[in-house]
Design an enzyme around this catalytic site. Structure first.
Site, PDB file in Angstrom:
ATOM      1  N   HIS A 237      44.419  37.164  44.296  1.00  0.00           N
ATOM      2  CA  HIS A 237      43.036  37.510  43.930  1.00  0.00           C
ATOM      3  C   HIS A 237      42.054  36.372  44.191  1.00  0.00           C
ATOM      4  O   HIS A 237      42.437  35.237  44.423  1.00  0.00           O
ATOM      5  CB  HIS A 237      42.957  38.014  42.482  1.00  0.00           C
ATOM      6  CG  HIS A 237      43.331  37.017  41.428  1.00  0.00           C
ATOM      7  ND1 HIS A 237      43.064  37.226  40.092  1.00  0.00           N
ATOM      8  CD2 HIS A 237      43.959  35.824  41.493  1.00  0.00           C
ATOM      9  CE1 HIS A 237      43.506  36.204  39.390  1.00  0.00           C
ATOM     10  NE2 HIS A 237      44.052  35.345  40.211  1.00  0.00           N
ATOM     11  N   GLU A 238      40.779  36.720  44.192  1.00  0.00           N
ATOM     12  CA  GLU A 238      39.664  35.814  44.518  1.00  0.00           C
ATOM     13  C   GLU A 238      39.818  35.208  45.917  1.00  0.00           C
ATOM     14  O   GLU A 238      39.468  34.063  46.170  1.00  0.00           O
ATOM     15  CB  GLU A 238      39.547  34.688  43.468  1.00  0.00           C
ATOM     16  CG  GLU A 238      39.466  35.158  42.031  1.00  0.00           C
ATOM     17  CD  GLU A 238      38.244  36.019  41.734  1.00  0.00           C
ATOM     18  OE1 GLU A 238      37.411  36.242  42.644  1.00  0.00           O
ATOM     19  OE2 GLU A 238      38.115  36.488  40.596  1.00  0.00           O
ATOM     20  N   GLY A 239      40.310  36.011  46.844  1.00  0.00           N
ATOM     21  CA  GLY A 239      40.526  35.547  48.210  1.00  0.00           C
ATOM     22  C   GLY A 239      41.963  35.121  48.397  1.00  0.00           C
ATOM     23  O   GLY A 239      42.394  34.124  47.827  1.00  0.00           O
TER      24      GLY A 239
END
Length: 425
Positions: A268-270
């Site tokens: 998550h978050e890239g």
């Protein structure tokens, strides 16, 4: 760039949103009276790609005239995602405007949504690293306590079977596992705190030059702070599980939950792959390589300080790794200019190499502080300082050399993944 959620302008200055948003942690719940979403959407006529994305504020409930929570804003839960871990946080699919007008307010200027989002996203990526460091640390502490209290077996040099069994921590391989976990978790936390300090410095440093330096260093270190704690602490949790044996794999201890939970931090978050491309393709070459130059100067200054403190062997190891990173970076940037696709094919390998250099530097800094503190340390504090110094030695001697084969791969710029045809899989 391919986002399809639409924002339709209204006469009163608001917008009606129509579309879907997925993987939304806490997307809906009954813990509060209202939930306010920040939603990326495309206004009609917007430019294609990321340059045409705008940001909107969309509440689940509209406000009544007196400011209280009012009517439903047609934000609908389209589904609940059933996750491997993080089960204490609901993750949802949200639909906007499916059954009636969903009102949103434009944040800032049109078509600058992605820019605004990254004000949040960059610090959120540091928070992912912090989460990984915390999970890894929790597993390491559980394994350390277990290894210190659980007795099992005897040392290979002890031939008398009637002697009492020794604590697990007496065995060399258990210490190796614990050292790897210690290096990963404490190194990760130190890196996260370094980035947190840079977040402050880019706003509060005394001079403009210092603030610019902080921003560039933060740009360079953020992809590593997001990705490498999630990788190295996953290994640390696995090592903690190994120390604890079957108990580590059982639900009676929380290590198995930490293993499941931390796995998300690579996603998550890239994703970590995106962080690697961001590091090599954007952060390293921008401003003529100023960020990497500033980092190299920082490392070299710390190496000099370590040498003065009596840690010349560690300083030499870190300086050599830094030089090798600089050399391979130059060749990769040249390859990137010639063919971006091929040049970024091994970006994840580059991220691993750069991350180990950063962690070696982080550990060198900790060892230098510990070395200076030892002469006047109390009896209670001395083991803690000694542990820092030996952990740094372990990292430089046993973890940093893993860069060797990867540096060789990067120098060759092998891109076998590109020659592998999709239909060959």
């Amino acid at each position: 760039a391919d986002l399809r959620t639409q924002a339709i302008p209204q006469a009163d200055g608001t917008y009606h949103l129509v579309g879907t948003k997925i993987w939304i942690s806490g997307g809906d719940h009954d813990l509060t009276d209202n939930i306010v979403h920040l939603v990326l959407a495309r206004i009609a006529g917007a430019p294609p790609g990321t340059k045409g994305i705008s940001l909107f504020l969309v509440p689940r409930q509209l406000l009544a005239a007196d400011g209280s929570v009012g009517a439903w804003n047609h934000v609908t839960v389209g589904g609940i995602i059933h996750k491997m871990g993080w089960r204490g946080t609901v993750s949802t699919v949200l639909n906007f405007g499916e059954s009636g007008p969903c009102v949103g307010w434009l944040v800032g200027e049109p078509h600058r949504g992605l820019t605004y989002m990254f004000h949040m996203m960059n610090e959120a990526r540091i928070a992912v690293g912090r989460s990984a460091a915390a999970m890894g640390s929790s597993a390491y502490r559980a394994a350390l306590e277990y290894a210190q209290t659980r007795t099992q077996g005897r040392l290979p040099s002890e031939k008398d079977p009637t002697t009492p069994p020794v604590p697990l921590v007496a065995h060399a391989d258990i210490r190796r596992l614990l050292l790897q976990a210690k290096c990963a978790t404490e190194g990760s936390m130190a890196l996260v705190l370094t980035c947190a300090r840079l977040v402050d410095d880019e706003q509060t440093a005394a001079t403009e030059a210092e603030r610019v330096r902080a921003t560039r260093l933060l740009d360079l270190l953020t992809p590593i702070a997001k990705s490498w704690p999630s990788i190295s602490c996953q290994e640390a949790i696995s090592q903690a599980m190994q120390v604890m044996g079957g108990y580590g794999y059982a639900r009676e201890y929380d290590v198995e939950q930490l293993y499941r939970d931390n796995r998300l931090n690579q996603i998550h978050e890239g994703t970590n792959g995106i962080q690697a491309i961001d590091l090599l393709g954007r952060k390293v070459p921008q401003h003529g390589g100023a960020a990497l130059q500033a980092f190299a100067a920082w490392v070299q200054a710390d190496c000099a300080a370590a040498g003065a403190a009596g840690l010349s062997d560690l300083a030499e190891g870190v300086e050599g790794a830094l030089a090798a990173l600089g050399d391979v970076t130059g060749s990769l940037l040249a390859a990137l200019q010639a063919d971006a696709t091929r040049g970024l094919a091994n970006a994840s390998v580059y991220l691993e190499v750069a991350s180990r250099v950063v962690y070696a530097w982080i550990w060198l800094r900790q060892a230098t502080v510990a070395q200076r503190a030892l002469p006047t340390a109390s009896t209670q504090d001395t083991p803690w300082y000694r542990g820092k110094i030996d952990a740094a030695r372990f990292y430089v001697a046993c973890e940093l050399p893993k860069n060797g084969p990867e540096l060789a791969l990067l120098r060759r710029n092998d891109a076998i993944a590109l020659t592998m045809s999709p239909d060959w899989f």
